[in-house]
Design a protein around this motif. Sequence first.
Motif, PDB file in Angstrom:
ATOM      1  N   ARG A  18      50.444  38.510  32.498  1.00 20.62           N
ATOM      2  CA  ARG A  18      49.247  39.191  33.004  1.00 20.62           C
ATOM      3  C   ARG A  18      48.457  38.321  33.976  1.00 20.62           C
ATOM      4  NH1 ARG A  18      43.824  40.418  31.533  1.00 20.62           N
ATOM      5  NH2 ARG A  18      43.368  42.642  31.770  1.00 20.62           N
ATOM      6  N   ARG A  19      48.195  37.070  33.622  1.00 20.68           N
ATOM      7  CA  ARG A  19      47.393  36.182  34.467  1.00 20.68           C
ATOM      8  C   ARG A  19      48.061  35.954  35.818  1.00 20.68           C
ATOM      9  NH1 ARG A  19      43.173  35.849  36.414  1.00 20.68           N
ATOM     10  NH2 ARG A  19      42.560  36.628  34.392  1.00 20.68           N
ATOM     11  N   VAL A  20      49.377  35.773  35.834  1.00 19.43           N
ATOM     12  CA  VAL A  20      50.109  35.586  37.089  1.00 19.43           C
ATOM     13  C   VAL A  20      49.938  36.816  37.977  1.00 19.43           C
ATOM     14  CG1 VAL A  20      52.420  35.294  38.097  1.00 19.43           C
ATOM     15  CG2 VAL A  20      51.755  33.974  36.064  1.00 19.43           C
ATOM     16  N   PHE A  54      47.265  47.582  28.889  1.00 15.28           N
ATOM     17  CA  PHE A  54      46.875  46.790  30.054  1.00 15.28           C
ATOM     18  C   PHE A  54      46.103  45.525  29.677  1.00 15.28           C
ATOM     19  CE2 PHE A  54      47.593  51.009  31.627  1.00 15.28           C
ATOM     20  CZ  PHE A  54      48.207  50.808  32.850  1.00 15.28           C
ATOM     21  N   GLU A  55      45.842  45.320  28.387  1.00 12.91           N
ATOM     22  CA  GLU A  55      44.971  44.223  27.972  1.00 12.91           C
ATOM     23  C   GLU A  55      45.669  43.097  27.216  1.00 12.91           C
ATOM     24  OE1 GLU A  55      41.763  46.068  25.848  1.00 12.91           O
ATOM     25  OE2 GLU A  55      40.901  46.878  27.683  1.00 12.91           O
ATOM     26  N   TYR A  56      46.968  43.115  27.100  1.00  9.31           N
ATOM     27  CA  TYR A  56      47.673  42.086  26.344  1.00  9.31           C
ATOM     28  C   TYR A  56      47.997  40.895  27.239  1.00  9.31           C
ATOM     29  CZ  TYR A  56      48.336  45.819  22.944  1.00  9.31           C
ATOM     30  OH  TYR A  56      48.138  46.839  22.050  1.00  9.31           O
ATOM     31  N   GLU A  57      47.344  39.763  26.998  1.00 12.89           N
ATOM     32  CA  GLU A  57      47.545  38.564  27.816  1.00 12.89           C
ATOM     33  C   GLU A  57      48.990  38.089  27.830  1.00 12.89           C
ATOM     34  OE1 GLU A  57      45.502  36.935  29.918  1.00 12.89           O
ATOM     35  OE2 GLU A  57      43.942  38.408  29.518  1.00 12.89           O
ATOM     36  N   ASP A  58      49.687  38.200  26.717  1.00 13.03           N
ATOM     37  CA  ASP A  58      51.044  37.653  26.609  1.00 13.03           C
ATOM     38  C   ASP A  58      52.147  38.646  26.964  1.00 13.03           C
ATOM     39  OD1 ASP A  58      50.117  35.148  25.874  1.00 13.03           O
ATOM     40  OD2 ASP A  58      50.079  35.650  23.751  1.00 13.03           O
ATOM     41  N   SER A  59      51.778  39.846  27.327  1.00  8.44           N
ATOM     42  CA  SER A  59      52.783  40.840  27.708  1.00  8.44           C
ATOM     43  C   SER A  59      53.219  40.628  29.152  1.00  8.44           C
ATOM     44  CB  SER A  59      52.215  42.253  27.555  1.00  8.44           C
ATOM     45  OG  SER A  59      52.030  42.553  26.198  1.00  8.44           O
ATOM     46  N   ASN A  60      54.324  41.259  29.508  1.00  7.36           N
ATOM     47  CA  ASN A  60      54.818  41.217  30.885  1.00  7.36           C
ATOM     48  C   ASN A  60      54.319  42.438  31.649  1.00  7.36           C
ATOM     49  OD1 ASN A  60      56.428  38.799  30.908  1.00  7.36           O
ATOM     50  ND2 ASN A  60      57.816  39.876  29.533  1.00  7.36           N
ATOM     51  N   TYR A  61      53.974  42.190  32.907  1.00  4.57           N
ATOM     52  CA  TYR A  61      53.442  43.234  33.769  1.00  4.57           C
ATOM     53  C   TYR A  61      54.147  43.189  35.111  1.00  4.57           C
ATOM     54  CZ  TYR A  61      49.670  43.599  30.388  1.00  4.57           C
ATOM     55  OH  TYR A  61      48.962  43.785  29.236  1.00  4.57           O
ATOM     56  N   LEU A  62      53.897  44.218  35.897  1.00  2.54           N
ATOM     57  CA  LEU A  62      54.340  44.302  37.284  1.00  2.54           C
ATOM     58  C   LEU A  62      53.095  44.431  38.139  1.00  2.54           C
ATOM     59  CD1 LEU A  62      56.954  47.172  36.791  1.00  2.54           C
ATOM     60  CD2 LEU A  62      57.403  44.707  36.712  1.00  2.54           C
TER      61      LEU A  62
END
Length: 78
Positions: free
Chosen positions: A44-46, A5-13
């Motif tokens: 993540r930021r989005v 849950f802490e990777y800034e450059d990863s993709n999330y939902l």
Amino acid sequence: MSNPFEYEDSNYLVLMNDEGQYSLWPASIPVPAGWTLMLEKAKRRVCLDYIAEQWTDLKPLSLCDETGMPGMIHEVGR
């Protein structure tokens, strides 16, 4: 083991449960039962900005009355 849950450059939902509570969720992990997809894969930021914009009342829906309901909810694809 690192925290996914802490990777800034990863993709999330962005997910939401039936109490109107939002969750940041790693896109690489299947969506758990009881959660609805609210924002498709994004950085993540989005996702965090979306949650901050949408989840303005942190009370669970079961604690809200007619005057305390959070704003309108928009699911993906609707």
